[in-house]
Write a protein that holds these residues in place. Structure first.
Motif, PDB file in Angstrom:
ATOM      1  N   ARG A 237       0.829  -1.203   0.000  1.00 42.70           N
ATOM      2  CA  ARG A 237       0.000   0.000   0.000  1.00 42.70           C
ATOM      3  C   ARG A 237       0.868   1.259   0.000  1.00 42.70           C
ATOM      4  O   ARG A 237       1.890   1.314   0.670  1.00 42.70           O
ATOM      5  CB  ARG A 237      -0.914  -0.012   1.227  1.00 42.70           C
ATOM      6  N   PRO A 238       0.484   2.288  -0.760  1.00 46.69           N
ATOM      7  CA  PRO A 238       1.287   3.522  -0.784  1.00 46.69           C
ATOM      8  C   PRO A 238       1.348   4.188   0.588  1.00 46.69           C
ATOM      9  O   PRO A 238       0.346   4.255   1.303  1.00 46.69           O
ATOM     10  CB  PRO A 238       0.533   4.417  -1.778  1.00 46.69           C
ATOM     11  N   TYR A 239       2.526   4.668   0.934  1.00 41.56           N
ATOM     12  CA  TYR A 239       2.735   5.392   2.188  1.00 41.56           C
ATOM     13  C   TYR A 239       2.864   6.882   1.904  1.00 41.56           C
ATOM     14  O   TYR A 239       2.820   7.318   0.757  1.00 41.56           O
ATOM     15  CB  TYR A 239       3.992   4.872   2.891  1.00 41.56           C
ATOM     16  N   THR A 240       3.043   7.668   2.953  1.00 49.34           N
ATOM     17  CA  THR A 240       3.092   9.129   2.834  1.00 49.34           C
ATOM     18  C   THR A 240       4.081   9.599   1.772  1.00 49.34           C
ATOM     19  O   THR A 240       3.740  10.408   0.904  1.00 49.34           O
ATOM     20  CB  THR A 240       3.448   9.761   4.192  1.00 49.34           C
ATOM     21  N   LEU A 241       5.327   9.102   1.811  1.00 52.27           N
ATOM     22  CA  LEU A 241       6.337   9.570   0.861  1.00 52.27           C
ATOM     23  C   LEU A 241       6.008   9.177  -0.578  1.00 52.27           C
ATOM     24  O   LEU A 241       6.373   9.889  -1.525  1.00 52.27           O
ATOM     25  CB  LEU A 241       7.723   9.051   1.245  1.00 52.27           C
ATOM     26  N   ASP A 242       5.289   8.057  -0.756  1.00 49.59           N
ATOM     27  CA  ASP A 242       4.854   7.667  -2.114  1.00 49.59           C
ATOM     28  C   ASP A 242       3.933   8.732  -2.697  1.00 49.59           C
ATOM     29  O   ASP A 242       4.087   9.131  -3.858  1.00 49.59           O
ATOM     30  CB  ASP A 242       4.128   6.311  -2.080  1.00 49.59           C
ATOM     31  N   TYR A 243       2.975   9.185  -1.891  1.00 48.85           N
ATOM     32  CA  TYR A 243       2.051  10.229  -2.354  1.00 48.85           C
ATOM     33  C   TYR A 243       2.782  11.552  -2.557  1.00 48.85           C
ATOM     34  O   TYR A 243       2.531  12.272  -3.527  1.00 48.85           O
ATOM     35  CB  TYR A 243       0.898  10.412  -1.360  1.00 48.85           C
ATOM     36  N   ILE A 244       3.681  11.872  -1.627  1.00 50.34           N
ATOM     37  CA  ILE A 244       4.429  13.133  -1.729  1.00 50.34           C
ATOM     38  C   ILE A 244       5.192  13.204  -3.052  1.00 50.34           C
ATOM     39  O   ILE A 244       5.124  14.199  -3.782  1.00 50.34           O
ATOM     40  CB  ILE A 244       5.383  13.294  -0.526  1.00 50.34           C
ATOM     41  N   TYR A 245       5.910  12.137  -3.398  1.00 50.70           N
ATOM     42  CA  TYR A 245       6.729  12.157  -4.611  1.00 50.70           C
ATOM     43  C   TYR A 245       5.882  12.060  -5.883  1.00 50.70           C
ATOM     44  O   TYR A 245       6.319  12.512  -6.952  1.00 50.70           O
ATOM     45  CB  TYR A 245       7.773  11.043  -4.566  1.00 50.70           C
ATOM     46  N   GLU A 246       4.679  11.498  -5.781  1.00 46.91           N
ATOM     47  CA  GLU A 246       3.792  11.425  -6.948  1.00 46.91           C
ATOM     48  C   GLU A 246       3.040  12.736  -7.177  1.00 46.91           C
ATOM     49  O   GLU A 246       2.813  13.143  -8.308  1.00 46.91           O
ATOM     50  CB  GLU A 246       2.767  10.291  -6.765  1.00 46.91           C
ATOM     51  N   ILE A 247       2.654  13.393  -6.063  1.00 44.37           N
ATOM     52  CA  ILE A 247       1.755  14.549  -6.159  1.00 44.37           C
ATOM     53  C   ILE A 247       2.492  15.881  -6.207  1.00 44.37           C
ATOM     54  O   ILE A 247       2.107  16.793  -6.930  1.00 44.37           O
ATOM     55  CB  ILE A 247       0.763  14.542  -4.966  1.00 44.37           C
ATOM     56  N   LEU A 248       3.560  16.000  -5.422  1.00 48.86           N
ATOM     57  CA  LEU A 248       4.226  17.292  -5.268  1.00 48.86           C
ATOM     58  C   LEU A 248       5.477  17.434  -6.127  1.00 48.86           C
ATOM     59  O   LEU A 248       6.170  16.456  -6.398  1.00 48.86           O
ATOM     60  CB  LEU A 248       4.603  17.518  -3.797  1.00 48.86           C
TER      61      LEU A 248
ATOM     62  N   THR B 152       5.272  21.774  -3.934  1.00 45.83           N
ATOM     63  CA  THR B 152       4.274  22.518  -4.708  1.00 45.83           C
ATOM     64  C   THR B 152       3.363  21.596  -5.514  1.00 45.83           C
ATOM     65  O   THR B 152       3.774  20.533  -5.961  1.00 45.83           O
ATOM     66  CB  THR B 152       4.952  23.509  -5.687  1.00 45.83           C
ATOM     67  N   ILE B 153       2.125  22.050  -5.654  1.00 46.86           N
ATOM     68  CA  ILE B 153       1.158  21.409  -6.552  1.00 46.86           C
ATOM     69  C   ILE B 153       0.650  22.514  -7.472  1.00 46.86           C
ATOM     70  O   ILE B 153       0.005  23.465  -7.004  1.00 46.86           O
ATOM     71  CB  ILE B 153      -0.024  20.778  -5.789  1.00 46.86           C
ATOM     72  N   ASP B 154       0.970  22.410  -8.747  1.00 44.09           N
ATOM     73  CA  ASP B 154       0.569  23.440  -9.727  1.00 44.09           C
ATOM     74  C   ASP B 154       0.902  24.851  -9.247  1.00 44.09           C
ATOM     75  O   ASP B 154       0.041  25.732  -9.177  1.00 44.09           O
ATOM     76  CB  ASP B 154      -0.931  23.317 -10.043  1.00 44.09           C
ATOM     77  N   LYS B 155       2.150  25.034  -8.822  1.00 43.29           N
ATOM     78  CA  LYS B 155       2.711  26.335  -8.420  1.00 43.29           C
ATOM     79  C   LYS B 155       2.211  26.852  -7.067  1.00 43.29           C
ATOM     80  O   LYS B 155       2.621  27.927  -6.626  1.00 43.29           O
ATOM     81  CB  LYS B 155       2.478  27.397  -9.512  1.00 43.29           C
ATOM     82  N   GLN B 156       1.327  26.112  -6.413  1.00 44.23           N
ATOM     83  CA  GLN B 156       0.896  26.487  -5.060  1.00 44.23           C
ATOM     84  C   GLN B 156       1.724  25.681  -4.054  1.00 44.23           C
ATOM     85  O   GLN B 156       1.789  24.457  -4.122  1.00 44.23           O
ATOM     86  CB  GLN B 156      -0.601  26.191  -4.856  1.00 44.23           C
ATOM     87  N   THR B 157       2.369  26.376  -3.116  1.00 42.59           N
ATOM     88  CA  THR B 157       3.208  25.709  -2.119  1.00 42.59           C
ATOM     89  C   THR B 157       2.363  25.214  -0.950  1.00 42.59           C
ATOM     90  O   THR B 157       1.475  25.928  -0.463  1.00 42.59           O
ATOM     91  CB  THR B 157       4.300  26.670  -1.589  1.00 42.59           C
TER      92      THR B 157
ATOM     93  N   LYS C 179      -3.591  10.771  -8.442  1.00 41.99           N
ATOM     94  CA  LYS C 179      -4.345  11.790  -9.193  1.00 41.99           C
ATOM     95  C   LYS C 179      -5.633  12.160  -8.474  1.00 41.99           C
ATOM     96  O   LYS C 179      -6.023  13.323  -8.421  1.00 41.99           O
ATOM     97  CB  LYS C 179      -4.663  11.274 -10.609  1.00 41.99           C
ATOM     98  N   GLU C 180      -6.311  11.142  -7.914  1.00 40.52           N
ATOM     99  CA  GLU C 180      -7.556  11.395  -7.179  1.00 40.52           C
ATOM    100  C   GLU C 180      -7.291  12.229  -5.925  1.00 40.52           C
ATOM    101  O   GLU C 180      -8.052  13.143  -5.593  1.00 40.52           O
ATOM    102  CB  GLU C 180      -8.221  10.059  -6.790  1.00 40.52           C
ATOM    103  N   VAL C 181      -6.215  11.895  -5.208  1.00 47.68           N
ATOM    104  CA  VAL C 181      -5.857  12.645  -3.992  1.00 47.68           C
ATOM    105  C   VAL C 181      -5.479  14.082  -4.357  1.00 47.68           C
ATOM    106  O   VAL C 181      -5.910  15.036  -3.701  1.00 47.68           O
ATOM    107  CB  VAL C 181      -4.694  11.940  -3.241  1.00 47.68           C
ATOM    108  N   LYS C 182      -4.708  14.227  -5.423  1.00 46.63           N
ATOM    109  CA  LYS C 182      -4.295  15.558  -5.886  1.00 46.63           C
ATOM    110  C   LYS C 182      -5.501  16.404  -6.278  1.00 46.63           C
ATOM    111  O   LYS C 182      -5.601  17.586  -5.944  1.00 46.63           O
ATOM    112  CB  LYS C 182      -3.341  15.401  -7.079  1.00 46.63           C
ATOM    113  N   LYS C 183      -6.437  15.768  -6.997  1.00 43.58           N
ATOM    114  CA  LYS C 183      -7.663  16.449  -7.426  1.00 43.58           C
ATOM    115  C   LYS C 183      -8.443  16.950  -6.207  1.00 43.58           C
ATOM    116  O   LYS C 183      -8.932  18.079  -6.178  1.00 43.58           O
ATOM    117  CB  LYS C 183      -8.524  15.475  -8.248  1.00 43.58           C
ATOM    118  N   TYR C 184      -8.527  16.087  -5.185  1.00 49.29           N
ATOM    119  CA  TYR C 184      -9.256  16.466  -3.965  1.00 49.29           C
ATOM    120  C   TYR C 184      -8.561  17.640  -3.262  1.00 49.29           C
ATOM    121  O   TYR C 184      -9.225  18.590  -2.830  1.00 49.29           O
ATOM    122  CB  TYR C 184      -9.369  15.284  -3.003  1.00 49.29           C
TER     123      TYR C 184
END
Length: 315
Positions: free
Chosen positions: A66-77, A101-106, A278-283
């Motif tokens: 299962r993905p952990y915190t750093l997995d999401y961080i490196y995928e999303i940010l 950053t996500i789309d230039k927002q820190t 992508k779903e987490v990022k969208k949210y």
């Protein structure tokens, strides 16, 4: 690794592979049989994962892939910079955090991190933070507030570390201070439970304007095993304990203890990290857009009202 309820699906998938192998090595036409078996697998998967028991969801939340915190961080940010230490005792490896950053927002992103193998698990203390982990998290939240940056927390812990040394350094006080301070943060706070959400260990970074759970996660004052050992003096009743605790996302939403559920791909978040991210990022993006329209005073007032209204009682 296969969970018990996944074995019938795995058996059919093995048969499908054998069938495809036969087709590639001979002139036997198995196209119809392959299509039929693929349809059966799809139907069984859907039926299995749409009707999981509470205990099965607990098992899925602990899946080693299962993905952990750093997995999401490196995928999303983008441009993630990890920050270390509580400026008092040590740098707790079970709690990670930093700017990205996500789309230039820190954002300031904070979360518990488990390990993938034995060595990593020992280093990360199985995602169980010490007091210095919660103090590091609070230091980073205050830093985000200073620079007016929104905060994201990823919750995934079997609980705060219960060792004697953690209690001596003020585990309860560290968590309690986080609860108090998070209520008063002037920046938007988005909390996402991505795996296990156990007890005060989870709550220590889970006071936010929005608190949501991934579909196959759990959030409770105690784990099913611990509940079973207290009530029945044995871990054998963990399934009954899970049912009684009502700890899934659906239960939490029905009890108005969370604000929403983020769907997972069929089979769990570990089957498609990119889709899940992508779903987490969208949210995160849509929620931040909504929260940023409110003033700090409005957010703080709503945050306090939300948590104060939780719970049902009779006099």
């Amino acid at each position: 690794m296969l969970l018990d309820f996944e074995k019938p699906i795995a058996d059919l998938e093995a048969k499908l592979e054998d069938m495809k192998k036969i087709a590639s090595e001979s002139d036997v036409d198995v196209e119809e049989a392959v299509k039929s078996l693929e349809s059966k697998i799809k139907s069984l998967k859907k039926d299995t994962f749409n009707n999981l028991t509470r205990w099965q969801r607990v098992q899925l939340s602990r899946h080693p892939e299962r993905p952990y915190t750093l997995d999401y961080i490196y995928e999303i940010l983008d441009d993630f910079v990890e920050l270390h230490g509580d400026r008092n005792v040590a740098d707790d490896k079970a709690m990670v955090g930093g700017f990205g950053t996500i789309d230039k927002q820190t954002y300031m992103v904070i979360g518990q991190q488990k390990g993938r193998n034995t060595k990593q698990r020992q280093m990360r203390n199985f995602g169980m933070a010490n007091p210095e982990g919660y103090r590091k998290a609070l230091r980073l939240m205050k830093l985000a507030e200073k620079f007016n940056k929104p905060i994201i927390t990823f919750i995934d812990t079997p609980g705060a570390f219960p060792g004697l040394e953690a209690e001596e350094r003020g585990q309860g006080e560290a968590i309690a201070r986080n609860l108090k301070e998070m209520f008063m943060l002037k920046v938007p706070v988005i909390c996402i439970i991505i795996g296990e959400g156990a007890s005060g260990g989870a709550l220590g970074i889970a006071i936010g304007d929005r608190v949501v759970m991934l579909e196959n996660t759990w959030y409770s004052v105690i784990s099913p095993e611990s509940c079973s050992s207290i009530l029945w003096r044995s871990w054998d009743y963990k399934e009954q304990a899970a049912e009684a605790l009502k700890l899934t996302g659906k239960d939490m939403l029905d009890l108005k203890l969370i604000d929403g559920i983020i769907k997972e791909p069929l089979g769990g978040a570990h089957t498609d990290l990119k889709w899940m991210s992508k779903e987490v990022k969208k949210y995160i993006k849509s929620t931040y857009e909504e929260l940023s329209k409110q003033s700090a005073e409005e957010r703080i007032s709503a945050r306090i009202d939300k948590f104060c209204s939780m719970g049902k009682f009779k006099e």
